[in-house]
Design an enzyme around this catalytic site. Structure first.
Site, PDB file in Angstrom:
ATOM      1  N   SER A 202       4.836   5.673  11.412  1.00  0.00           N
ATOM      2  CA  SER A 202       3.756   5.001  12.143  1.00  0.00           C
ATOM      3  C   SER A 202       4.271   4.731  13.555  1.00  0.00           C
ATOM      4  O   SER A 202       5.473   4.880  13.815  1.00  0.00           O
ATOM      5  CB  SER A 202       3.452   3.692  11.408  1.00  0.00           C
TER       6      SER A 202
ATOM      7  N   TYR B 133       6.020  -4.635   7.405  1.00  0.00           N
ATOM      8  CA  TYR B 133       5.533  -3.256   7.578  1.00  0.00           C
ATOM      9  C   TYR B 133       6.361  -2.530   8.642  1.00  0.00           C
ATOM     10  O   TYR B 133       6.799  -1.394   8.445  1.00  0.00           O
ATOM     11  CB  TYR B 133       4.048  -3.287   7.949  1.00  0.00           C
TER      12      TYR B 133
HETATM   13  N1  NAP Z   1      -4.320   4.074   8.720  1.00  0.00           N
HETATM   14  C1  NAP Z   1      -3.507   4.100   9.751  1.00  0.00           C
HETATM   15  O1  NAP Z   1      -3.918   3.883  10.900  1.00  0.00           O
HETATM   16  C2  NAP Z   1      -2.036   4.419   9.549  1.00  0.00           C
HETATM   17  C3  NAP Z   1      -1.269   4.552  10.700  1.00  0.00           C
HETATM   18  C4  NAP Z   1       0.085   4.873  10.576  1.00  0.00           C
HETATM   19  C5  NAP Z   1       0.633   5.058   9.330  1.00  0.00           C
HETATM   20  N2  NAP Z   1      -0.123   4.905   8.217  1.00  0.00           N
HETATM   21  C6  NAP Z   1       0.546   5.147   6.917  1.00  0.00           C
HETATM   22  O2  NAP Z   1      -0.132   6.196   6.256  1.00  0.00           O
HETATM   23  C7  NAP Z   1      -0.067   6.004   4.847  1.00  0.00           C
HETATM   24  C8  NAP Z   1      -1.477   6.002   4.277  1.00  0.00           C
HETATM   25  O3  NAP Z   1      -2.178   4.925   4.870  1.00  0.00           O
HETATM   26  P1  NAP Z   1      -3.746   4.737   4.723  1.00  0.00           P
HETATM   27  O4  NAP Z   1      -4.195   4.085   5.944  1.00  0.00           O
HETATM   28  O5  NAP Z   1      -4.365   6.009   4.268  1.00  0.00           O
HETATM   29  O6  NAP Z   1      -3.775   3.631   3.549  1.00  0.00           O
HETATM   30  P2  NAP Z   1      -4.793   3.404   2.341  1.00  0.00           P
HETATM   31  O7  NAP Z   1      -6.151   3.910   2.662  1.00  0.00           O
HETATM   32  O8  NAP Z   1      -4.613   1.991   1.945  1.00  0.00           O
HETATM   33  O9  NAP Z   1      -4.175   4.355   1.186  1.00  0.00           O
HETATM   34  C9  NAP Z   1      -2.929   4.051   0.642  1.00  0.00           C
HETATM   35  C10 NAP Z   1      -2.601   5.052  -0.465  1.00  0.00           C
HETATM   36  O10 NAP Z   1      -1.316   4.688  -1.011  1.00  0.00           O
HETATM   37  C11 NAP Z   1      -1.408   4.573  -2.425  1.00  0.00           C
HETATM   38  N3  NAP Z   1      -0.511   3.536  -2.917  1.00  0.00           N
HETATM   39  C12 NAP Z   1      -0.470   2.226  -2.534  1.00  0.00           C
HETATM   40  N4  NAP Z   1       0.497   1.588  -3.235  1.00  0.00           N
HETATM   41  C13 NAP Z   1       1.054   2.510  -4.061  1.00  0.00           C
HETATM   42  C14 NAP Z   1       2.102   2.479  -5.024  1.00  0.00           C
HETATM   43  N5  NAP Z   1       2.767   1.339  -5.328  1.00  0.00           N
HETATM   44  N6  NAP Z   1       2.409   3.625  -5.675  1.00  0.00           N
HETATM   45  C15 NAP Z   1       1.775   4.766  -5.408  1.00  0.00           C
HETATM   46  N7  NAP Z   1       0.756   4.881  -4.529  1.00  0.00           N
HETATM   47  C16 NAP Z   1       0.420   3.752  -3.863  1.00  0.00           C
HETATM   48  C17 NAP Z   1      -2.886   4.249  -2.701  1.00  0.00           C
HETATM   49  O11 NAP Z   1      -3.211   4.792  -3.962  1.00  0.00           O
HETATM   50  P3  NAP Z   1      -3.683   3.946  -5.250  1.00  0.00           P
HETATM   51  O12 NAP Z   1      -4.087   2.571  -4.778  1.00  0.00           O
HETATM   52  O13 NAP Z   1      -4.838   4.740  -5.766  1.00  0.00           O
HETATM   53  O14 NAP Z   1      -2.491   3.966  -6.134  1.00  0.00           O
HETATM   54  C18 NAP Z   1      -3.605   5.013  -1.590  1.00  0.00           C
HETATM   55  O15 NAP Z   1      -3.889   6.335  -1.994  1.00  0.00           O
HETATM   56  C19 NAP Z   1       0.672   4.691   4.627  1.00  0.00           C
HETATM   57  O16 NAP Z   1       2.029   4.959   4.356  1.00  0.00           O
HETATM   58  C20 NAP Z   1       0.501   3.974   5.961  1.00  0.00           C
HETATM   59  O17 NAP Z   1       1.546   3.073   6.192  1.00  0.00           O
HETATM   60  C21 NAP Z   1      -1.448   4.598   8.294  1.00  0.00           C
END
Ligand code: NAP
Length: 260
Positions: free
Chosen positions: A146, A159
């Site tokens: 990120s 985070y």
């Molecule tokens: N959105 C942004 O702007 C952004 C920016 C930079 C980085 N990121 C990173 O990108 C990644 C995805 O983020 P997102 O925004 O798409 O988040 P999100 O919509 O909350 O999705 C998170 C995913 O992680 C899974 N997950 C959560 N806890 C878990 C666990 N203990 N074991 C296995 N799976 C787990 C969830 O699946 P289930 O709940 O179905 O298990 C879900 O599919 C993350 O690592 C986040 O830090 C996001």
């Protein structure tokens, strides 16, 4: 340009956390480049609709349950995926979570939840998948970081620690496994609207602020990460390892706030 440099036909990719959000963006990009997919969620039923959505890409899709906070679940996921496909070529270590609180309110449990999910989990998922990659002498590991891999922001200290850690971990794994033909890089997205960031987008003041602050003047959209992801997953990036690639509309050129 030789498009075969980006062709993933015959490759198998594991995308963790593919039940929603960025994990689904990544899975679609890999499927459209020809890869077969292992997609994961803590609850397999959450993958049903997405598995159907991937049918038109013509790839094989294998949904598997995975909780990255549970070592037995990690081992079982890797074993099932290897049994199904014989080998695993690409890992997108995407599953993650966030807890937004001022640092003075963060509890021991909050810290453990975020660090166990975002740093310890990805390490052991990489280790489990790398067993197949080491055997085959080939692998592409993409750890999702990120902008917080390179900057610290108020209100999300655990985070930021986890995302800074994943960048450092990427460099160590690259050094460990380069001799096995495995590259390990960190893809670091900027601001994308998903469940993890939904609360921020509901605040018009924050949206105005962030749009103004991003040099390209908009938050990320689903297709914005495709090119970098497929590049890192493919033959094109064969001489690149241990790096952190920021795809953030340029926001890492200056400071911003994660909360308003
Ligand atoms: N959105 C942004 O702007 C952004 C920016 C930079 C980085 N990121 C990173 O990108 C990644 C995805 O983020 P997102 O925004 O798409 O988040 P999100 O919509 O909350 O999705 C998170 C995913 O992680 C899974 N997950 C959560 N806890 C878990 C666990 N203990 N074991 C296995 N799976 C787990 C969830 O699946 P289930 O709940 O179905 O298990 C879900 O599919 C993350 O690592 C986040 O830090 C996001």
């Amino acid at each position: 340009m030789n498009t075969s440099l980006f062709d993933l036909t015959g490759r198998t990719a594991v995308v963790t956390g593919a039940s929603r959000g960025l994990g689904q963006y990544f899975a679609r990009a890999l499927a459209s480049a020809g890869a077969n997919l292992v997609i994961t969620s803590r609850n397999k039923s959450r993958l049903e609709g997405f598995e159907q959505e991937l049918v038109p890409y013509g790839c094989e899709v294998f949904p598997v349950e995975l909780d990255v906070r549970d070592p037995l679940s990690i081992t079982a996921m890797a074993e099932k995926a290897i049994d199904r496909f014989g080998r695993l070529d690409i890992l997108v270590n995407n599953a993650g979570c966030n807890i937004r609180k001022p640092s003075e309110e963060v509890t021991w449990e909050d810290w453990n939840t975020v660090l166990d999910t975002n740093l310890r989990g990805p390490f052991f998922v990489a280790q489990a998948v790398a067993k197949s990659m080491i055997r085959e002498g080939y692998g592409r590991i993409i750890n999702i970081g990120s902008v917080t891999s390179v900057f610290g922001y108020a209100g999300i200290a655990p985070y930021c620690a986890s995302r800074g850690g994943i960048r450092q971990m990427t460099m160590s794994l690259a050094d460990d496994w380069g001799r096995h033909g495995i590259t390990v890089n960190c893809l670091a997205p900027g601001w994308f609207r998903t469940r993890q960031t939904e609360a921020l987008y509901e605040n018009p003041r924050w949206v105005e602020y962030i749009e103004d602050r991003i040099p390209l003047h908009r938050p990320g959209e689903p297709r914005d990460l495709d090119g970098a992801l497929v590049f890192l997953a493919s033959e094109s990036s064969r001489y690149m390892t241990g790096q952190c690639v920021l795809i953030d509309g340029g926001i890492s050129t200056g400071a911003t706030k994660a909360t308003v």
